[in-house]
Design a protein around this motif. Structure first.
Motif, PDB file in Angstrom:
ATOM      1  N   GLY B 307       0.420  -1.565  -0.393  1.00 25.52           N
ATOM      2  CA  GLY B 307       0.585   0.177   0.139  1.00 25.52           C
ATOM      3  C   GLY B 307       1.258   1.242  -0.190  1.00 25.52           C
ATOM      4  N   LYS B 308       1.831   1.045   0.785  1.00 29.34           N
ATOM      5  CA  LYS B 308       3.222   2.622   1.205  1.00 29.34           C
ATOM      6  C   LYS B 308       3.900   2.812  -0.543  1.00 29.34           C
ATOM      7  CE  LYS B 308       3.500   1.796   5.509  1.00 29.34           C
ATOM      8  NZ  LYS B 308       2.430   3.310   6.092  1.00 29.34           N
ATOM      9  N   ALA B 309       4.223   1.676  -1.059  1.00 32.03           N
ATOM     10  CA  ALA B 309       4.481   1.748  -2.362  1.00 32.03           C
ATOM     11  C   ALA B 309       3.876   2.745  -3.295  1.00 32.03           C
ATOM     12  CB  ALA B 309       5.309   0.570  -2.856  1.00 32.03           C
ATOM     13  N   LEU B 310       2.187   1.819  -3.691  1.00 31.72           N
ATOM     14  CA  LEU B 310       1.309   2.522  -4.034  1.00 31.72           C
ATOM     15  C   LEU B 310       1.073   3.695  -4.020  1.00 31.72           C
ATOM     16  CD1 LEU B 310      -1.205  -0.372  -5.397  1.00 31.72           C
ATOM     17  CD2 LEU B 310      -0.186   1.018  -6.951  1.00 31.72           C
ATOM     18  N   ALA B 311       0.987   4.193  -2.793  1.00 31.62           N
ATOM     19  CA  ALA B 311       0.934   5.442  -2.662  1.00 31.62           C
ATOM     20  C   ALA B 311       1.628   6.684  -3.176  1.00 31.62           C
ATOM     21  CB  ALA B 311       0.416   5.629  -1.443  1.00 31.62           C
ATOM     22  N   LEU B 312       3.040   6.261  -3.578  1.00 27.51           N
ATOM     23  CA  LEU B 312       4.012   6.800  -4.022  1.00 27.51           C
ATOM     24  C   LEU B 312       3.872   6.603  -5.630  1.00 27.51           C
ATOM     25  CD1 LEU B 312       7.216   5.459  -2.462  1.00 27.51           C
ATOM     26  CD2 LEU B 312       6.311   7.361  -2.128  1.00 27.51           C
ATOM     27  N   TRP B 313       3.314   7.193  -5.893  1.00 27.93           N
ATOM     28  CA  TRP B 313       2.854   6.535  -7.936  1.00 27.93           C
ATOM     29  C   TRP B 313       3.847   8.209  -7.798  1.00 27.93           C
ATOM     30  CZ3 TRP B 313      -0.286  10.730  -9.581  1.00 27.93           C
ATOM     31  CH2 TRP B 313      -1.380  11.109  -9.003  1.00 27.93           C
ATOM     32  N   PRO B 314       2.965   9.549  -7.144  1.00 30.43           N
ATOM     33  CA  PRO B 314       3.798  10.491  -8.297  1.00 30.43           C
ATOM     34  C   PRO B 314       4.647  10.831  -8.563  1.00 30.43           C
ATOM     35  CG  PRO B 314       2.038  11.175  -5.994  1.00 30.43           C
ATOM     36  CD  PRO B 314       2.678   9.843  -6.145  1.00 30.43           C
ATOM     37  N   LEU B 315       5.871   9.967  -8.126  1.00 27.93           N
ATOM     38  CA  LEU B 315       6.868   9.761  -8.809  1.00 27.93           C
ATOM     39  C   LEU B 315       6.950   9.452  -9.948  1.00 27.93           C
ATOM     40  CD1 LEU B 315       8.967   8.280  -5.509  1.00 27.93           C
ATOM     41  CD2 LEU B 315       9.110  10.847  -6.439  1.00 27.93           C
ATOM     42  N   LEU B 316       5.997   8.431 -10.490  1.00 28.74           N
ATOM     43  CA  LEU B 316       5.738   8.091 -12.097  1.00 28.74           C
ATOM     44  C   LEU B 316       5.944   8.664 -12.779  1.00 28.74           C
ATOM     45  CD1 LEU B 316       3.746   4.819 -11.506  1.00 28.74           C
ATOM     46  CD2 LEU B 316       6.183   4.934 -11.946  1.00 28.74           C
ATOM     47  N   ILE B 317       5.659  10.661 -12.469  1.00 25.66           N
ATOM     48  CA  ILE B 317       5.321  11.460 -13.311  1.00 25.66           C
ATOM     49  C   ILE B 317       6.910  12.160 -13.731  1.00 25.66           C
ATOM     50  CG2 ILE B 317       4.733  14.226 -13.633  1.00 25.66           C
ATOM     51  CD1 ILE B 317       2.859  12.987 -10.769  1.00 25.66           C
ATOM     52  N   LEU B 318       7.566  12.108 -12.865  1.00 24.80           N
ATOM     53  CA  LEU B 318       8.980  12.194 -13.219  1.00 24.80           C
ATOM     54  C   LEU B 318       9.858  11.440 -13.876  1.00 24.80           C
ATOM     55  CD1 LEU B 318      10.553  13.540  -9.675  1.00 24.80           C
ATOM     56  CD2 LEU B 318      10.410  14.704 -11.720  1.00 24.80           C
ATOM     57  N   LEU B 319       9.703   9.853 -14.055  1.00 23.04           N
ATOM     58  CA  LEU B 319       9.987   8.533 -14.761  1.00 23.04           C
ATOM     59  C   LEU B 319       9.281   9.255 -15.918  1.00 23.04           C
ATOM     60  CD1 LEU B 319      11.200   6.107 -14.746  1.00 23.04           C
ATOM     61  CD2 LEU B 319       9.208   5.083 -14.934  1.00 23.04           C
ATOM     62  N   ALA B 320       7.706  10.072 -16.728  1.00 18.56           N
ATOM     63  CA  ALA B 320       7.064   9.737 -17.523  1.00 18.56           C
ATOM     64  C   ALA B 320       7.829  10.808 -18.129  1.00 18.56           C
ATOM     65  CB  ALA B 320       6.186   9.930 -17.338  1.00 18.56           C
ATOM     66  N   ALA B 321       8.241  12.143 -17.537  1.00 16.62           N
ATOM     67  CA  ALA B 321       9.282  12.744 -17.896  1.00 16.62           C
ATOM     68  C   ALA B 321      10.123  12.832 -18.715  1.00 16.62           C
ATOM     69  CB  ALA B 321       9.285  14.314 -17.191  1.00 16.62           C
ATOM     70  N   TRP B 322      11.124  12.751 -18.664  1.00 15.28           N
ATOM     71  CA  TRP B 322      12.393  11.413 -18.693  1.00 15.28           C
ATOM     72  C   TRP B 322      12.181  10.568 -19.452  1.00 15.28           C
ATOM     73  CZ3 TRP B 322      14.690   7.034 -18.655  1.00 15.28           C
ATOM     74  CH2 TRP B 322      15.776   6.509 -19.214  1.00 15.28           C
ATOM     75  N   LEU B 323      10.914   9.823 -19.690  1.00 20.99           N
ATOM     76  CA  LEU B 323      11.329   9.355 -21.005  1.00 20.99           C
ATOM     77  C   LEU B 323      10.668  10.135 -22.496  1.00 20.99           C
ATOM     78  CD1 LEU B 323       9.516   5.980 -20.309  1.00 20.99           C
ATOM     79  CD2 LEU B 323      11.227   6.152 -21.275  1.00 20.99           C
ATOM     80  N   PHE B 324       9.280  10.592 -22.070  1.00 19.68           N
ATOM     81  CA  PHE B 324       9.409  12.356 -22.952  1.00 19.68           C
ATOM     82  C   PHE B 324      10.716  12.276 -24.302  1.00 19.68           C
ATOM     83  CE2 PHE B 324       6.621  14.269 -25.185  1.00 19.68           C
ATOM     84  CZ  PHE B 324       6.403  15.400 -25.002  1.00 19.68           C
ATOM     85  N   GLN B 325      11.521  13.075 -22.805  1.00 19.91           N
ATOM     86  CA  GLN B 325      12.494  13.676 -22.706  1.00 19.91           C
ATOM     87  C   GLN B 325      12.721  12.743 -24.279  1.00 19.91           C
ATOM     88  OE1 GLN B 325      12.597  16.916 -23.851  1.00 19.91           O
ATOM     89  NE2 GLN B 325      15.004  16.852 -22.726  1.00 19.91           N
ATOM     90  N   ARG B 326      13.498  11.838 -23.425  1.00 19.19           N
ATOM     91  CA  ARG B 326      14.781  10.744 -24.304  1.00 19.19           C
ATOM     92  C   ARG B 326      13.926  10.335 -25.836  1.00 19.19           C
ATOM     93  NH1 ARG B 326      19.057   7.591 -22.299  1.00 19.19           N
ATOM     94  NH2 ARG B 326      18.922   6.056 -24.199  1.00 19.19           N
ATOM     95  N   ALA B 327      12.883   9.873 -25.737  1.00 21.34           N
ATOM     96  CA  ALA B 327      12.352   8.717 -26.586  1.00 21.34           C
ATOM     97  C   ALA B 327      11.796   9.398 -27.299  1.00 21.34           C
ATOM     98  CB  ALA B 327      11.306   7.840 -25.976  1.00 21.34           C
ATOM     99  N   PHE B 328      11.068  10.969 -26.942  1.00 20.62           N
ATOM    100  CA  PHE B 328      10.795  12.122 -28.007  1.00 20.62           C
ATOM    101  C   PHE B 328      11.265  12.869 -28.176  1.00 20.62           C
ATOM    102  CE2 PHE B 328       6.711   8.506 -29.139  1.00 20.62           C
ATOM    103  CZ  PHE B 328       6.860   8.377 -28.194  1.00 20.62           C
ATOM    104  N   ARG B 329      12.198  13.059 -27.708  1.00 22.56           N
ATOM    105  CA  ARG B 329      12.890  14.481 -27.539  1.00 22.56           C
ATOM    106  C   ARG B 329      11.946  15.624 -27.542  1.00 22.56           C
ATOM    107  NH1 ARG B 329      13.167  12.305 -31.748  1.00 22.56           N
ATOM    108  NH2 ARG B 329      11.092  13.739 -33.000  1.00 22.56           N
ATOM    109  N   GLY B 330      10.656  15.740 -26.498  1.00 28.08           N
ATOM    110  CA  GLY B 330       9.892  16.785 -25.912  1.00 28.08           C
ATOM    111  C   GLY B 330       9.118  17.307 -26.938  1.00 28.08           C
TER     112      GLY B 330
END
Lengths: 537, 507
Positions: B307-330
């Motif tokens: 449950g606590k691990a699931l609650a930390l989901w906002p950190l995935l936003i940072l991961l998504a931003a990094w992927l966005f930069q990397r794979a699609f050049r923004g």
């Protein structure tokens, strides 16, 4: 000298702000993003208005409040609907989450079996398409053309409503080619191998056999290099393995000779297995059990009389002991009847109560039961026994049962995808230039070596990418199981949707699961694709 | 025949030169390869068993087949021994009797195929009934132990299969539509193919007529409310059968085309992406906001590691931003196009169809009603657009980079570049794939039957539920399978012809 260059040139070379490609690009994206966000906001507001009118029950929390965080809380509620087949235990009082898990496992079952069987069928058909025999290649071409040009759903409906549902009732089940495979209205029943306790011993022998085969392979390879003569290594290795495996079978059987047995009271006068045959023959009024088929055919004995005269055994349902005994009695030609109980204690209780005349169980259980005035008759055991389907009453017992729905979706998907895979395999093999085969033959490679070392590696590179998409298509097409009544993920999800009313959440879950399946399959195949790719500069 | 006669004479006279050595033949083919000999033995046994079974069941036919096989095999063998073939025996020697295995397998296959064909013809023609009167049909079929096909059900329901519940007095509208399409289709290959017609008014008129076709067909098939000549029809009720199948397939392909092109171009978009500071800044702000608003209270409430691990989901936003930069050049356009294409291609069509029926109404303003047929058409269009986008992307990738560079060197703006140079080449390269897409879409229209629209398969399902024709299960499916097969077969042959025409001499 850079300080001699006039400064105005640099500024004149810069493009103005409103014509700079980077700025325009970002501006275009900002506009695009704004449009998308506006559309999403409009859709979102419509959705929330519609939800409010529906009463907001979509996001009901356990404590009665409504919140977006509780969107998936409905998964804990009781499902209250039954699912006809499941790989894990399930009953209607389980949660929606478990029901959806059952559906996902069913889809996985169909997908994995379908992929394996379709690949085999597709490869065989693809190679048949390239056969030098005109008849074989033409038949393969007709099969592929017919299947590829008709919709999958029509084929599924035809298979289910036009073939499987019209199979005869159980008593008159079809047996193709006289094999112990039964096709009836209740589905397809196939034999099943049952693992006996002595299988562990045999497994050791099998592993030793593999080891010996590997050693033989290695040593013969060295000998080939030393003498320069070709030696049929696969043959000798297979021979080594076979010798050890067969020897191990008999050793394991001998070792497990005392594992199984059945209990009869002393008054029955049976102390060895052959006595059983004699006793049954006497009870049926025959001299020898060999006369039984003749007596049945001529009408001297009816089936009911045979049923009355046979010995009734008590045993645990689906236990290996039963498969062992039935296989042994089948070989001896002795008819028998079975009373099934959920567990060994119930079986012992049933025997003591007089429900049956003999008790079947592993020897240890029989000795531990210590029932007075009874003999334990040993029954020989082999590491593997085949449990054949048998009609008892209104059902088949033993063997594997494929429900009509599962059989329809599996056969339909395998036939359909197999045709597409056949074309892919054919195109792959034909893509290898003919010169490669000619060079291989010129080098003196045998046909098998030519295929294995020259044609197949090059063909595989062309085959794998389209094969990936066919596997994905098969997984997605398995969602048509709803049309033939097989409870796969989509079918269970649709029932959940109707039952719970949570359309959006169920759709999100289903789409995420199918995406996950697709990702897993493409991941594995892309890894394999990279492994066999040409190593280029 | 002459060759066989001469061959026989040669053998009997002993005058044939002896390149054929029996001992060598046996040694080569049987003794040298014991596995092959074993295989042949097994095959001969199976062939003999099967032939015997068939001889018992159908003596005359089997005898004829065996005789024909033996004679042709003998003639071919004779030709092989003496190295003198007629054209027929040469073909047989190459294709059917090229080895002992092939000869035996040919026999087995011919026996099985003839048995299968006889069974099918028995069912479909000999034991079948063609009467449209249910009583007469029942009487005809009752004469046989295993009744044959009841084609009366199909003949009786032919109009249902074609147009289902289209009002009888409006049937002329379908004929007019068909006539219009035929009138336009016939001159099209000539007018657009020949160079003589370039710039001629005939071509312009034809183009305008083609562009008007959607309007005309809408007017005829849907109509206008309150109009006396073409009163409004309700597609949900009035469209059905083969008419609905063709409408869904054609509208699906036509409407998905522009969307597919846009998606393909969008996925390959080379616009400079959003600057990194913007993406990271927005991601940071969102992450902090959600961490404060949802994670902190959730960490306090839930127990357990999961449950606590699931609650930390906002950190995935940072991961998504990094992927966005990397794979699609923004690049937002590329990101959204890719997400759309991959999601739509990863889920089954049936989920999208059900989604359109159940979920689209939630996304529309309250009170706005859209007919089920339009929703299904929209779903099919969105589905086909994703697959089409991938095909077109393949075509775009096949164009040499030099074309793009030459266009840029000539100073063409991006819209002009795509319109004049890139898209014509790309689309020409993917026309065969698009025809394949159309065939797939034509078959996929059957899924609409599960969403309660009665197209061809839906009508076929209804036939066996009619009181007159209860229990007639197989015949409707066989009939519509035939329709689909004929349609797809011709489209596939056309596509093959097109591929050959485009591949030769164009590049």
């Amino acid at each position: 000298m850079t300080d001699l260059a006039p400064k105005t040139t640099r500024r004149a070379a810069e493009t103005p702000f409103w014509r700079d490609a980077r700025v325009l690009g970002v501006l275009a994206q900002a506009v695009f993003l704004a449009v998308v966000v506006a559309a999403a906001a409009w859709i979102g507001s419509n959705a929330s208005q519609n939800m409010l009118r529906l009463g907001g029950s979509q996001f009901l929390c356990r404590d009665g409040t409504t919140s977006f965080r509780c969107a998936f809380d409905f998964l804990r509620l009781d499902a209250q609907f039954a699912i006809s087949e499941s790989l894990i235990p399930y009953d209607p009082s389980d949660s929606y989450a478990r029901a959806l898990a059952v559906g996902a496992l069913n889809t996985a079952k169909v997908a994995v079996l379908g992929i394996v069987l379709a690949t085999v069928l597709g490869t065989v058909t693809g190679i048949a398409r390239l056969s030098s025999n005109w008849l074989i290649s033409t038949v393969a071409r007709w099969y592929v053309d017919l299947i590829r040009n008709t919709p999958l759903l029509v084929q599924l409906f035809f298979l289910f409503f036009g073939v499987i549902v019209l199979f005869p009732p159980i008593r008159a089940a079809l047996q193709p080619f006289g094999l112990p495979i039964y096709l009836s209205q209740r589905g397809i029943n196939l034999p099943r191998p049952v693992v006996m306790p002595s299988f562990g011993t045999w497994l050791i022998f099998l592993v030793a056999g593999v080891g010996l085969a590997a050693v033989a392979w290695f040593l013969l390879g060295r000998r080939e290099v030393r003498t320069g003569q070709a030696i049929n290594r696969p043959l000798w290795a297979a021979l080594a393995f076979a010798v050890v495996a067969v020897g191990g079978w008999f050793v394991a059987a001998a070792g497990g000779a005392n594992n199984q047995g059945f209990l009869v009271s002393d008054s029955a006068g049976i102390s060895v297995l052959d006595d059983l045959a004699t006793t049954t023959a006497v009870r049926l009024g025959l001299v020898d059990l060999d006369e039984l088929p003749g007596a049945l055919a001529s009408g001297a004995l009816t089936e009911d009389e045979v049923e009355q005269g046979t010995l009734i055994f008590c045993g645990v349902k689906d236990a290996p002991a039963e498969a062992n005994l039935t296989a042994q009695l089948r070989r001896a030609g002795v008819p028998f009847a079975f009373e099934r109980f959920p567990g060994p204690n119930e079986a012992i209780g049933g025997y003591v109560d007089g429900d049956c005349e003999a008790l079947v169980a592993p020897r240890a259980v029989l000795m531990a039961a210590s029932i007075p005035a009874s003999t334990i008759v040993p029954v020989p055991e082999t590491p593997l026994r085949f449990s054949l389907p048998r009609i008892e009453g209104l059902n088949f017992v033993g063997g594997i049962k494929l429900s009509p729905n599962f059989a329809a979706i599996l056969i339909g998907l395998v036939l359909y995808t197999g045709a597409f895979i056949a074309e892919i395999v054919r195109a792959g093999i034909q893509s290898v230039p003919r010169g490669q085969s000619e060079a291989a033959r010129a080098l003196g490679l045998s046909e098998a070596q030519r295929l294995r070392l020259v044609v197949l590696p090059q063909a595989l590179r062309v085959i794998i990418p389209p094969l990936t998409s066919q596997y994905l298509n098969l997984t997605k097409n398995s969602s048509l199981a709803i049309a033939v009544g097989f409870p796969d993920l989509w079918s269970v999800a649709y029932t959940t949707l109707n039952q719970s009313g949570r359309a959006l959440q169920v759709f999100l879950l289903v789409m995420a699961t199918y995406l996950a399946f697709s990702l897993i399959i493409s991941f594995f195949l892309n890894w394999y694709n990279r492994r066999i790719a040409l190593v280029e500069r | 025949m002459t060759t066989h006669y001469r061959n026989l004479q040669l053998v009997l006279r002993g005058a044939a030169d002896p390149p054929f050595n029996w001992r060598e033949f046996i040694h080569e083919n049987i003794l040298h390869t014991p596995w092959l000999a074993l295989w042949l033995l097994a095959l001969t046994y199976i062939a003999a068993r099967v032939a015997w079974r068939f001889l018992v069941d159908a003596p005359v036919t089997t005898a004829i087949i065996l005789l024909a096989w033996a004679l042709s095999l003998g003639a071919t063998a004779l030709g092989n021994i003496l190295h003198r073939h007629t054209p027929a025996t040469f073909w047989l020697a190459r294709n059917l009797y090229s080895s002992i295995t092939n000869a035996l397998v040919t026999l087995l296959l011919v026996l099985l195929l003839v048995a299968g064909a006889r069974g099918f013809i028995d069912w479909a023609v000999v034991r079948a009934s063609f009467s449209t009167d249910p009583d007469v049909a029942d009487a005809t079929l009752a004469r046989w132990e295993t009744p044959g096909a009841n084609w009366g059900a199909i003949i009786d329901n032919f109009r249902n299969l074609m147009v289902f519940r289209f009002p009888r007095e409006e049937t002329w509208r379908i004929w007019v539509t068909l006539a219009w399409l035929a009138a336009l289709l016939i001159p099209t290959p000539y007018v657009y193919g020949r160079a003589a017609f370039r710039r001629s008014p005939v071509r312009r008129v034809l183009t305008w007529l083609w562009l008007l076709t959607p309007v005309v067909s809408y007017l005829l098939l849907v109509g206008l409310s309150g109009n006396a000549v073409v009163p409004r029809l309700n597609p949900d009720i009035d469209w059905g059968g083969l008419l609905l199948t063709v409408i869904i397939a054609v509208v699906g392909i036509m409407a998905s085309f522009p969307l597919g092109v846009l998606l393909a171009l969008g996925r390959r978009s080379r616009l400079s992406g959003l600057p990194a500071w913007l993406i990271w800044g927005a991601a940071a702000v969102l992450t902090v906001y959600f961490l404060i608003s949802s994670t902190v209270p959730a960490l306090g409430q839930t127990a357990g590691v999961a449950g606590k691990a699931l609650a930390l989901w906002p950190l995935l936003i940072l991961l998504a931003a990094w992927l966005f930069q990397r794979a699609f050049r923004g690049n937002v356009v590329a990101l959204l196009s890719t997400i759309y294409i991959e999601v739509v291609r990863g889920v089954p069509l049936i989920t999208i169809l059900f989604m359109s029926i159940i979920i689209f109404p939630i996304f529309l303003p309250p009170g706005m009603e859209v007919l089920g047929t339009w929703r299904v058409l929209a779903a099919v269009t969105l589905f086909a657009a994703a697959y089409l986008a991938e095909n077109i992307r393949g075509g775009l990738q096949a164009i040499p980079k030099g074309q793009y560079e030459a266009a840029d060197a000539l100073g063409l703006s991006t819209p002009r570049k795509y319109r004049l140079i890139i898209l014509p080449q790309a689309l020409r390269a993917v026309i065969p794939a698009i025809v394949g897409q159309f065939i797939g879409l034509f078959k996929d229209t059957t899924l609409v039957a599960i969403v309660a629209l009665t197209e061809l398969l839906g009508v076929a399902n209804l036939i066996s539920a009619q009181p007159d024709w209860l229990g007639v299960h197989r015949e409707p499916y066989v009939f519509i399978a035939l329709i689909y097969f004929i349609g797809n077969f011709f489209m596939a042959s056309y596509s093959r012809r097109l591929e050959r025409r485009l591949g030769v001499g164009e590049r």
